[in-house]
Design an enzyme around this catalytic site. Structure first.
Site, PDB file in Angstrom:
ATOM      1  N   GLU A  86       0.831  -1.217   0.000  1.00  0.00           N
ATOM      2  CA  GLU A  86       0.000   0.000   0.000  1.00  0.00           C
ATOM      3  C   GLU A  86       0.857   1.255   0.000  1.00  0.00           C
ATOM      4  O   GLU A  86       1.668   1.461   0.912  1.00  0.00           O
ATOM      5  CB  GLU A  86      -0.944  -0.006   1.219  1.00  0.00           C
ATOM      6  CG  GLU A  86      -1.903   1.174   1.174  1.00  0.00           C
ATOM      7  CD  GLU A  86      -3.009   1.117   2.209  1.00  0.00           C
ATOM      8  OE1 GLU A  86      -3.419   0.014   2.625  1.00  0.00           O
ATOM      9  OE2 GLU A  86      -3.480   2.202   2.596  1.00  0.00           O
ATOM     10  N   LYS A 283      -7.952  -0.476  10.961  1.00  0.00           N
ATOM     11  CA  LYS A 283      -7.335  -0.940   9.702  1.00  0.00           C
ATOM     12  C   LYS A 283      -6.062  -0.141   9.461  1.00  0.00           C
ATOM     13  O   LYS A 283      -5.024  -0.697   9.065  1.00  0.00           O
ATOM     14  CB  LYS A 283      -8.327  -0.779   8.549  1.00  0.00           C
ATOM     15  CG  LYS A 283      -7.878  -1.380   7.233  1.00  0.00           C
ATOM     16  CD  LYS A 283      -7.017  -0.463   6.390  1.00  0.00           C
ATOM     17  CE  LYS A 283      -6.620  -1.128   5.093  1.00  0.00           C
ATOM     18  NZ  LYS A 283      -5.640  -0.314   4.333  1.00  0.00           N
ATOM     19  N   ASP A 299       3.208 -14.280  11.618  1.00  0.00           N
ATOM     20  CA  ASP A 299       1.916 -14.680  11.069  1.00  0.00           C
ATOM     21  C   ASP A 299       0.920 -13.521  11.209  1.00  0.00           C
ATOM     22  O   ASP A 299       0.344 -13.315  12.282  1.00  0.00           O
ATOM     23  CB  ASP A 299       1.455 -15.931  11.845  1.00  0.00           C
ATOM     24  CG  ASP A 299       0.112 -16.458  11.400  1.00  0.00           C
ATOM     25  OD1 ASP A 299      -0.621 -15.735  10.700  1.00  0.00           O
ATOM     26  OD2 ASP A 299      -0.220 -17.594  11.776  1.00  0.00           O
ATOM     27  N   HIS A 396      -2.117  10.685   0.218  1.00  0.00           N
ATOM     28  CA  HIS A 396      -2.283   9.344  -0.337  1.00  0.00           C
ATOM     29  C   HIS A 396      -2.140   9.363  -1.856  1.00  0.00           C
ATOM     30  O   HIS A 396      -1.419   8.563  -2.436  1.00  0.00           O
ATOM     31  CB  HIS A 396      -3.649   8.792   0.067  1.00  0.00           C
ATOM     32  CG  HIS A 396      -3.853   7.381  -0.372  1.00  0.00           C
ATOM     33  ND1 HIS A 396      -3.212   6.335   0.253  1.00  0.00           N
ATOM     34  CD2 HIS A 396      -4.578   6.854  -1.367  1.00  0.00           C
ATOM     35  CE1 HIS A 396      -3.556   5.218  -0.351  1.00  0.00           C
ATOM     36  NE2 HIS A 396      -4.382   5.512  -1.345  1.00  0.00           N
TER      37      HIS A 396
HETATM   38  C1  MEV Z   1      -5.992   3.552   4.710  1.00  0.00           C
HETATM   39  O1  MEV Z   1      -5.347   2.344   4.358  1.00  0.00           O
HETATM   40  C2  MEV Z   1      -6.065   3.704   6.214  1.00  0.00           C
HETATM   41  C3  MEV Z   1      -6.857   4.926   6.720  1.00  0.00           C
HETATM   42  O2  MEV Z   1      -8.165   4.911   6.174  1.00  0.00           O
HETATM   43  C4  MEV Z   1      -6.879   4.816   8.220  1.00  0.00           C
HETATM   44  C5  MEV Z   1      -7.785   5.797   8.921  1.00  0.00           C
HETATM   45  O3  MEV Z   1      -8.785   6.276   8.322  1.00  0.00           O
HETATM   46  O4  MEV Z   1      -7.523   6.073  10.106  1.00  0.00           O
HETATM   47  C6  MEV Z   1      -6.190   6.193   6.270  1.00  0.00           C
END
Ligand code: MEV
Length: 444
Positions: A86, A283, A299, A396
């Site tokens: 990513e 996430k 793992d 991003h």
């Molecule tokens: C993207 O992989 C992860 C985010 O969405 C985490 C978040 O919103 O805190 C940027």
């Protein structure tokens, strides 16, 4: 359709596997054969190591291996290896590391190192009798009978730390557990724990049937269902935190330190109360956690399962990180339950795993747990910092720009031109594609 089914696929050579696969699924496409083969490592011994990690290997699947430098952790500087596909994850980690570098850095501690496993069984007899027999007889027998299995681990300072009988009959009729607690030192310990549990189950069954305490009906209705470790390890947990005076929370977006701290805390509180946000928030944490877990040959599925179970342990899915502001001090931390190893598994086999551990100064498993907790916290800090200031897309998409131009088949010269054009412009696939088209259509 019939040709797509095969007996003995695993017995074919790699070349034969590829031939069969391409013939049956892509009309013998040479292009696919070449793609698969171009990832074979030219060094045959190195390729062999990778081939033998799993079954039916036909190629290698690359993901980028990057470094997030400048992490100050407990007064030592680390460069953290991260394996992730990513874009922005490594950059975000590095940005957080730099932010905290002159503010005391990250502090960590181990809150526990106990792992668990269970023999799940059904018993329909007298509960008090079972409890008494377990305490007075079985427990000791379970330890005694697993003495050979635990020998090496005991020499290393680990082993079985407790065995309990757990009554689960309120949740499922006649359901009980033998719950084992283990210290597995520097190994993740899955094989050790499962071997102990399977031995517990053999001893338990034998002793139960031998015993004259239980009557025939009780013996007939006794069934061991399964013996397996739990990937949920709430007592194997690392804390990582950062702290600073609010006035030090300076951000280049122009937001004041006070507003930054307040918005940041609100963002964490929202993740604490709102599962829809908590899932995305966590996430983001796992973007950091998994990257280091993969780079160190651990793992990540076990780590994910554990983190998300812990995030729900109060009955509602919530944030893994927390934030408090007290006396003008900003405090942000994570308690991350995680089971890792630096011996066993891939750790001594995969050359890049060996390299990662070397880069991290060959940490113990306990230290690695703390480094990974830092990676998770740093990732979350970077995400929230962007979310409450510029928004996530700016950074991003900047990182993703190269993926877009690569997808569009841009030359190096075209890439440079596009990167320059989008230096301070909003990036989208459509906009990049039309700029590239414009460039290509410009008469030279
Ligand atoms: C993207 O992989 C992860 C985010 O969405 C985490 C978040 O919103 O805190 C940027």
């Amino acid at each position: 359709m019939k040709n797509k089914i095969i007996e003995g696929f695993s017995k074919l050579t790699k070349e034969e596997k590829i031939n069969w696969l391409t013939q049956q699924y892509v009309q013998g496409s040479n292009e696919l054969k070449n793609i698969l083969k171009q990832y074979w490592n030219q060094k045959s011994e190195l390729q062999k190591i990778h081939d033998e990690f799993t079954e039916n290997t036909i190629s290698n699947f690359y993901i980028p291996y990057g470094i997030a430098p400048n992490f100050l952790i407990n007064n030592e500087i680390y460069a953290i290896p991260m394996a992730t596909e990513e874009s922005s994850v490594v950059a975000a980690a590095a940005k957080s590391a730099k932010f905290w570098l002159n503010k005391g850095g990250f502090k960590t501690k181990l809150l526990g190192n106990i792992k668990l496993g269970h023999v799940h069984f059904i018993y329909k007899g007298n509960k008090a009798k079972l409890q008494q027999w377990f305490q007075c007889q079985l427990k000791e027998e379970l330890i005694k009978e697993s003495i050979d299995i635990t020998k090496n681990m005991r020499i290393r300072g680990g082993g079985i730390t407790d065995i309990e009988l757990v009554d689960k009959t309120e949740e499922l009729e006649s359901y009980f557990q033998i719950k084992g607690s283990f210290n597995t030192q520097d190994s993740m310990g899955a094989n050790f724990i499962n071997s102990c549990l399977e031995q517990f189950s053999i001893t338990f069954k034998e002793e139960f049937h031998k015993s004259n305490i239980f009557n025939e009906e009780e013996k007939e209705n006794f069934q061991i269902i399964m013996s397996i470790l739990s990937n949920y390890t709430p007592d194997c947990i690392a804390r990582a935190e950062v702290k600073c005076k609010i006035e030090d929370l300076k951000d280049d977006s122009g937001i004041s330190p006070k507003e930054f701290a307040w918005k940041f805390k609100q963002a964490v509180k929202i993740a604490e109360v709102e599962p829809y946000r908590a899932a995305t928030h966590n996430k983001g944490i796992m973007n950091g956690v998994d990257s280091v877990v993969i780079a160190t040959g651990n793992d990540f599925r076990a780590v994910e399962a554990c983190a998300h179970t812990y995030a729900s342990h109060k009955g509602k899915y919530t944030s893994l990180t927390h934030c408090e502001i007290k006396n003008d001090e900003f405090n942000f931390w994570i308690d991350l339950p995680i089971s890792l190893g630096i011996v066993g598994g891939l750790t001594k086999l995969h050359p890049l795993v060996i390299a990662s551990l070397q880069i991290l100064n060959n940490p113990s498993a306990e230290k690695l747990m703390q480094i990974v907790a830092v990676a998770g916290l740093a990732q979350n800090f970077a995400a929230i910092r962007s979310l409450i200031t510029t928004g996530i897309q700016k950074g991003h998409m900047k990182m993703h720009l190269i993926n877009i131009v690569n997808q569009l088949g841009a030359t190096e010269k075209e890439k440079q031109y596009i990167v320059n054009i989008f230096k301070d412009k909003t990036i989208s696939h459509h906009l990049v594609s039309s700029e590239l088209e414009k460039l290509r259509n410009t008469p030279k």
